[in-house]
Design a protein around this motif. Structure first.
Motif, short mmCIF file in Angstrom:
data_model
loop_
_atom_site.label_atom_id
_atom_site.label_comp_id
_atom_site.label_asym_id
_atom_site.label_seq_id
_atom_site.Cartn_x
_atom_site.Cartn_y
_atom_site.Cartn_z
N LEU A 412 0.85 -1.19 0.00
CA LEU A 412 0.00 0.00 0.00
C LEU A 412 0.88 1.24 0.00
N PHE A 413 0.54 2.23 -0.82
CA PHE A 413 1.33 3.46 -0.88
C PHE A 413 0.43 4.64 -1.19
N VAL A 414 0.91 5.82 -0.86
CA VAL A 414 0.20 7.06 -1.14
C VAL A 414 0.51 7.48 -2.57
N PRO A 415 -0.47 7.64 -3.44
CA PRO A 415 -0.18 8.06 -4.82
C PRO A 415 0.32 9.50 -4.86
N GLY A 416 1.26 9.74 -5.77
CA GLY A 416 1.82 11.08 -5.91
C GLY A 416 2.63 11.17 -7.18
N ASN A 417 3.61 12.06 -7.18
CA ASN A 417 4.46 12.24 -8.37
C ASN A 417 5.94 12.12 -8.05
N ASP A 418 6.27 11.40 -6.99
CA ASP A 418 7.68 11.19 -6.64
C ASP A 418 8.35 10.29 -7.66
N LYS A 419 9.68 10.41 -7.70
CA LYS A 419 10.52 9.54 -8.51
C LYS A 419 11.65 9.02 -7.63
N PRO A 420 12.16 7.82 -7.91
CA PRO A 420 13.39 7.42 -7.24
C PRO A 420 14.48 8.46 -7.48
N GLY A 421 15.16 8.85 -6.45
CA GLY A 421 16.12 9.95 -6.53
C GLY A 421 15.63 11.18 -5.81
N ASP A 422 14.31 11.27 -5.52
CA ASP A 422 13.80 12.35 -4.67
C ASP A 422 14.28 12.14 -3.24
N TYR A 423 14.39 13.23 -2.49
CA TYR A 423 14.96 13.12 -1.15
C TYR A 423 14.28 14.10 -0.20
N ARG A 424 14.40 13.79 1.08
CA ARG A 424 13.89 14.69 2.11
C ARG A 424 14.80 15.90 2.19
N LYS A 425 14.21 17.08 2.35
CA LYS A 425 15.01 18.29 2.41
C LYS A 425 16.01 18.23 3.56
N PRO A 426 17.21 18.77 3.38
CA PRO A 426 18.22 18.72 4.45
C PRO A 426 17.71 19.37 5.73
N GLY A 427 17.96 18.72 6.87
CA GLY A 427 17.58 19.27 8.16
C GLY A 427 16.14 19.03 8.56
#
Length: 515
Positions: A412-427
């Motif tokens: 199960l996952f939340v649908p969106g527009n992410d791609k592998p290589g996306d990352y959480r903002k620093p900090g």
């Protein structure tokens, strides 16, 4: 007419391997081999000019001799077991001379001048590539003493047949416009094949020329090669790849096991065409050598050059099964090439000036790589293992149709527009998002830092986000949800964070002296 020849005699005296004392069951492979292959080439080329046609005709002769002899064995030969293995293989297996290879490759280039400022051209040619020496000659000894890999010096030279059709146009006596389409057919590429005996004592890999592919595409470029103040080029290329295999990767002596493998394998499937567009530009801004005031031969404003180099490359197309991220053919029926790694952008510059002195020319330069300090996630080093990579990918909000080829999504996952290589903002603090099953939400642990706090995550169900207040689920604050989504705080980043991003902005200064 012109021609030439070359000859290479290589001496590979190889001794390398791995030692891993921490994992006692590690194979700890060792490689030791000594070979002296020979390779050579000769070519002949002629240029013919007629009214309205210019032709370059050529032919290249390639020669390859792995030299020496090699083992003769059956697919499940007991010589590869730990009882005999790499140490005694020379004593039990006969040898025979290896094959020498001689290939002829034609080349043709034709140009049709359309006017004084434009031309059509066509190029055609056969090309041969020398094999990598490792799959030719390696003998891998693993910790048990068995042979894990064995070379195949009779691999044929990889063959490429290339076609190109293009048009060039002079614009305003300043720019060169180039349009070209191309196609390359590649065959006889090596891939590793595995053989396993019934008792599992024989289990080795050997290379076979059973992979093929093609590349097709077109490119548009415009270049300015003359000018006192600015020169450079801009290029866009659309390229598409396709590949496939002959034969099967695994071969089992056990016929029941082989039949089960043949019923499920996708090794023989041909991959879909994979688009790989990219664009580049290189712009040079400079001041003429006679520009600016002259102070007894010294011109402080002359001879400066600023080079700007930009690149965009579409992310690699991959297959995400829900448990594995793989290149090439998918191991799961129904899905293939369903995700693309995040696009790559980069921008570099160089500033330089050359001074003429009595000792020669002295060039001062400054190089800046990744000028805008763009962060690119390193797919190869940032993850500490397959579980770490899986947790990262499962935390992404991928498009809803990612697993549409399967009967049901693997998780199960939340649908969106992410791609592998996306990352959480620093900090940004990690805020997990838990997708609730149809039967309802259940409190879960928040994170490794605070494993007993089920109030930490967001809970997602039917398009709505909830928080757990310790006793019940309540709808989450919209502003908090928006911040979590905007900062991508829900992404479970790789554990080896010091290996995640390897390309910070770097500035180099230097001097180059030419006598």
């Amino acid at each position: 007419m012109k021609g030439g020849f070359e000859f290479h005699l290589s001496d590979y005296n190889m001794n390398y391997g791995e030692d891993d004392p921490f994992f006692v069951h590690h194979a700890n492979p060792k490689y030791r081999w000594h070979r002296k292959p020979q390779q050579g080439a000769a070519y002949l080329q002629s240029k013919l000019e007629f009214k309205g046609l210019i032709a370059n005709l050529g032919v290249r002769l390639d020669y390859f001799n792995p030299s020496g002899k090699w083992y003769v064995y059956e697919p499940y030969d007991r010589a590869f077991t730990p009882v005999i293995g790499a140490e005694k293989i020379d004593e039990v297996l006969p040898k025979e001379p290896v094959d020498k290879q001689l290939t002829l490759s034609p080349r043709l280039g034709i140009s049709f001048p359309v006017s004084e400022n434009s031309k059509l051209y066509f190029n055609y040619g056969h090309f041969r590539q020398m094999p990598d020496p490792v799959p030719l000659f390696e003998i891998e000894k693993i910790s048990s003493g068995a042979v894990g890999r064995i070379g195949n010096p009779n691999l044929p030279l990889q063959k490429t047949v290339a076609y190109e059709l293009g048009f060039e146009q002079n614009l305003f006596d300043m720019f060169l416009l180039r349009l070209a389409g191309y196609y390359r057919d590649v065959s006889l590429q090596a891939r590793n094949i595995n053989f396993q005996s019934i008792d599992g004592e024989v289990n080795y890999w050997v290379a076979r020329p059973w992979n093929y592919g093609d590349v097709r595409g077109f490119e548009i470029s415009i270049a300015k090669n003359r000018g006192r103040w600015i020169q450079g080029f801009i290029n866009y290329t659309y390229m598409s790849r396709k590949s496939g295999n002959f034969g099967f990767t695994y071969n089992y002596e056990n016929l029941v096991q082989q039949q089960q493998y043949l019923l499920t394998t996708t090794d023989h499937y041909q991959s879909k065409p994979i688009p790989e567009p990219f664009a580049r530009f290189n712009l040079d801004f400079f001041t003429p050598d006679d520009y600016g005031p002259n102070y007894d031969g010294f011109r402080p404003l002359a001879g400066w050059r600023l080079s700007l180099l930009g690149e965009w490359r579409a992310g690699q197309v991959l297959t995400w099964t829900g448990q594995q991220l793989v290149e090439g053919l998918s191991p799961v029926r129904g899905i293939e090439h369903n995700v693309r790694w995040k696009d790559y952008y980069n921008f570099d510059l160089r500033l330089s000036k050359t001074f003429t002195t009595n000792l020669g020319e002295v060039q001062f330069f400054m190089d800046v790589t990744n000028v805008f300090n763009i962060r690119h996630m390193n797919r190869w080093s940032g993850f500490t293992g397959p579980d770490d990579l899986r947790d990262y990918l499962q935390s992404l909000h991928l498009p809803a149709n990612t697993f549409e080829g399967m009967e049901s999504p693997p998780y199960l996952f939340v649908p969106g527009n992410d791609k592998p290589g996306d990352y959480r903002k620093p900090g940004v603090e990690f805020v997990p998002i838990v997708v609730c099953p149809p039967e309802g939400c259940t409190p879960v642990v928040g994170s490794n830092d605070d494993p007993n706090d089920p109030t930490r995550p967001l809970y997602y169900r039917d398009g709505t986000y909830y928080r757990y207040n310790g006793s019940a689920f309540v709808e989450a604050d919209p502003d908090f949800v928006k911040k979590v989504l905007d900062d991508k705080a829900y992404i479970d980043m790789p554990n080896a964070d010091f290996f995640t991003f390897f390309n910070p902005r770097r500035v180099f200064f230097g001097l180059r002296i030419s006598f």
